[in-house]
Write a protein that holds these residues in place. Structure first.
Motif, PDB file in Angstrom:
ATOM      1  N   ASN A 222       0.666 -13.413   0.029  1.00  0.00           N
ATOM      2  CA  ASN A 222       1.045 -12.721   1.272  1.00  0.00           C
ATOM      3  C   ASN A 222       1.213 -11.215   1.149  1.00  0.00           C
ATOM      4  O   ASN A 222       1.097 -10.508   2.138  1.00  0.00           O
ATOM      5  N   SER A 223       1.485 -10.713  -0.019  1.00  0.00           N
ATOM      6  CA  SER A 223       1.811  -9.294  -0.147  1.00  0.00           C
ATOM      7  C   SER A 223       0.696  -8.450  -0.742  1.00  0.00           C
ATOM      8  O   SER A 223       0.903  -7.275  -1.043  1.00  0.00           O
ATOM      9  N   LEU A 224      -0.475  -9.013  -0.908  1.00  0.00           N
ATOM     10  CA  LEU A 224      -1.553  -8.260  -1.556  1.00  0.00           C
ATOM     11  C   LEU A 224      -2.006  -7.056  -0.751  1.00  0.00           C
ATOM     12  O   LEU A 224      -2.265  -6.000  -1.327  1.00  0.00           O
ATOM     13  N   SER A 225      -2.098  -7.183   0.562  1.00  0.00           N
ATOM     14  CA  SER A 225      -2.551  -6.036   1.362  1.00  0.00           C
ATOM     15  C   SER A 225      -1.566  -4.875   1.257  1.00  0.00           C
ATOM     16  O   SER A 225      -1.965  -3.715   1.130  1.00  0.00           O
ATOM     17  N   VAL A 226      -0.285  -5.171   1.272  1.00  0.00           N
ATOM     18  CA  VAL A 226       0.752  -4.140   1.166  1.00  0.00           C
ATOM     19  C   VAL A 226       0.721  -3.502  -0.232  1.00  0.00           C
ATOM     20  O   VAL A 226       0.787  -2.279  -0.372  1.00  0.00           O
ATOM     21  N   ALA A 227       0.586  -4.331  -1.262  1.00  0.00           N
ATOM     22  CA  ALA A 227       0.566  -3.825  -2.634  1.00  0.00           C
ATOM     23  C   ALA A 227      -0.685  -2.982  -2.898  1.00  0.00           C
ATOM     24  O   ALA A 227      -0.604  -1.923  -3.529  1.00  0.00           O
ATOM     25  N   LEU A 228      -1.815  -3.435  -2.400  1.00  0.00           N
ATOM     26  CA  LEU A 228      -3.048  -2.675  -2.584  1.00  0.00           C
ATOM     27  C   LEU A 228      -2.970  -1.330  -1.878  1.00  0.00           C
ATOM     28  O   LEU A 228      -3.382  -0.303  -2.431  1.00  0.00           O
ATOM     29  N   HIS A 229      -2.415  -1.330  -0.677  1.00  0.00           N
ATOM     30  CA  HIS A 229      -2.229  -0.082   0.075  1.00  0.00           C
ATOM     31  C   HIS A 229      -1.375   0.897  -0.738  1.00  0.00           C
ATOM     32  O   HIS A 229      -1.739   2.070  -0.906  1.00  0.00           O
ATOM     33  N   LEU A 230      -0.251   0.430  -1.250  1.00  0.00           N
ATOM     34  CA  LEU A 230       0.655   1.291  -2.008  1.00  0.00           C
ATOM     35  C   LEU A 230      -0.013   1.780  -3.305  1.00  0.00           C
ATOM     36  O   LEU A 230       0.091   2.962  -3.650  1.00  0.00           O
ATOM     37  N   SER A 231      -0.701   0.895  -3.986  1.00  0.00           N
ATOM     38  CA  SER A 231      -1.391   1.275  -5.222  1.00  0.00           C
ATOM     39  C   SER A 231      -2.437   2.359  -4.955  1.00  0.00           C
ATOM     40  O   SER A 231      -2.528   3.327  -5.706  1.00  0.00           O
TER      41      SER A 231
ATOM     42  N   THR B  97      10.680  -4.558   0.078  1.00  0.00           N
ATOM     43  CA  THR B  97      10.009  -5.393   1.070  1.00  0.00           C
ATOM     44  C   THR B  97      10.011  -4.667   2.409  1.00  0.00           C
ATOM     45  O   THR B  97      10.822  -3.774   2.642  1.00  0.00           O
ATOM     46  N   LEU B  98       9.098  -5.064   3.262  1.00  0.00           N
ATOM     47  CA  LEU B  98       9.085  -4.489   4.608  1.00  0.00           C
ATOM     48  C   LEU B  98      10.243  -5.046   5.423  1.00  0.00           C
ATOM     49  O   LEU B  98      10.909  -4.326   6.154  1.00  0.00           O
ATOM     50  N   PHE B  99      10.485  -6.350   5.309  1.00  0.00           N
ATOM     51  CA  PHE B  99      11.588  -7.004   6.009  1.00  0.00           C
ATOM     52  C   PHE B  99      12.447  -7.731   4.988  1.00  0.00           C
ATOM     53  O   PHE B  99      11.944  -8.367   4.078  1.00  0.00           O
ATOM     54  N   GLY B 100      13.771  -7.632   5.151  1.00  0.00           N
ATOM     55  CA  GLY B 100      14.670  -8.284   4.215  1.00  0.00           C
ATOM     56  C   GLY B 100      16.071  -8.385   4.769  1.00  0.00           C
ATOM     57  O   GLY B 100      16.321  -8.119   5.948  1.00  0.00           O
ATOM     58  N   SER B 101      16.987  -8.763   3.913  1.00  0.00           N
ATOM     59  CA  SER B 101      18.382  -8.903   4.302  1.00  0.00           C
ATOM     60  C   SER B 101      19.252  -8.503   3.109  1.00  0.00           C
ATOM     61  O   SER B 101      18.747  -8.337   1.989  1.00  0.00           O
ATOM     62  N   LYS B 102      20.535  -8.359   3.353  1.00  0.00           N
ATOM     63  CA  LYS B 102      21.449  -8.003   2.269  1.00  0.00           C
ATOM     64  C   LYS B 102      21.283  -9.017   1.145  1.00  0.00           C
ATOM     65  O   LYS B 102      21.155 -10.218   1.384  1.00  0.00           O
ATOM     66  N   ASN B 103      21.262  -8.508  -0.097  1.00  0.00           N
ATOM     67  CA  ASN B 103      21.028  -9.397  -1.226  1.00  0.00           C
ATOM     68  C   ASN B 103      21.673  -8.826  -2.482  1.00  0.00           C
ATOM     69  O   ASN B 103      22.034  -7.657  -2.520  1.00  0.00           O
ATOM     70  N   ASP B 104      21.796  -9.670  -3.480  1.00  0.00           N
ATOM     71  CA  ASP B 104      22.345  -9.267  -4.778  1.00  0.00           C
ATOM     72  C   ASP B 104      21.243  -9.062  -5.813  1.00  0.00           C
ATOM     73  O   ASP B 104      21.525  -8.950  -7.004  1.00  0.00           O
TER      74      ASP B 104
END
Length: 161
Positions: free
Chosen positions: A37-46, A117-124
Motif C-alpha cells: 500500500n505504501s509504495l507510491s508514497v515511498a517512491l515519491h519521497l525517494s 505516515t500520511l494518516f495516523g493516531s497517537k502512538n507509543d
C-alpha cells in the motif's frame, strides 16, 4: 469515527511537500516503503530526495525485506548504516506494521530512523503523521485508478478494463 474520507491529489501534494521539506537537508537519506500500500508514497519521497529506496513487507506481524539496499556496498562502504532512514506509509492504524519494521536488525544500527505516515493516531511507536486518522476508510487518489490491460489480437490493440 466517520465512515470514509476521499483524500485528493492536491492534499497529497501539499503533504508530500511538507515531508520533503522536512527531510531535504538530511545527510545521506534512505527511504523504506512498506509493500504493497505504501509504495507510491515511498517512491515519491525517494525520488524527491534523490535517494535509495528499500521495500519491506509485513505478513502476520513479521517484517521481511523484498528489496534491501541498506546493505549494498556500492551505495555506501559502511553497509547497514545510513545516517537517516525514513520509513513512510500511507497510514498507521493498529501499529502492527510499523512495530514489525522497527524490529528489523537494520533499524537497531541506525540512530536516525524516522517513521512517518500520511494518516495516523497517537502512538507509543514514535510514528509521526500528517493527519489524524478520523475515518474508517481513506480513499487515496491512486485508489481510483482502474486496472487496465492491453490485449493484442490479430494486429489490433484492445484496452480491457
Amino acid at each position: 469515527m466517520k465512515d470514509s474520507y476521499k483524500y485528493f491529489y492536491d492534499e497529497y501534494s501539499n503533504d508530500m511537500s511538507k515531508i520533503v521539506k522536512a527531510h531535504k537537508k538530511a545527510v545521506n537519506p534512505h527511504v523504506v516503503g512498506i509493500y504493497p500500500n505504501s509504495l507510491s508514497v515511498a517512491l515519491h519521497l525517494s525520488n524527491a530526495l534523490n535517494c535509495p529506496l528499500s521495500i519491506v513487507t509485513v505478513i502476520n506481524g513479521t517484517a521481511d525485506w523484498l528489496i534491501n539496499v541498506l546493505e549494498d556496498k556500492t551505495l555506501r562502504n559502511k553497509p547497514r548504516f545510513f545516517p537517516t532512514v525514513i520509513t513512510i506509509a500511507d497510514q498507521y492504524d493498529s501499529g502492527e506494521q510499523m512495530r514489525a519494521v522497527q524490529k528489523l536488525p537494520e533499524f537497531d544500527k541506525n540512530i536516525m530512523c524516522t517513521f512517518i505516515t500520511l494518516f495516523g493516531s497517537k502512538n507509543d511507536d514514535n510514528v509521526f503523521y500528517e493527519h489524524e486518522q478520523l475515518y474508517k476508510k481513506i480513499f487515496y487518489p491512486w485508489s481510483d485508478v482502474v486496472e487496465r490491460r492491453i490485449v493484442f489480437k490479430d494486429d489490433e490493440i484492445d484496452i480491457v478494463q
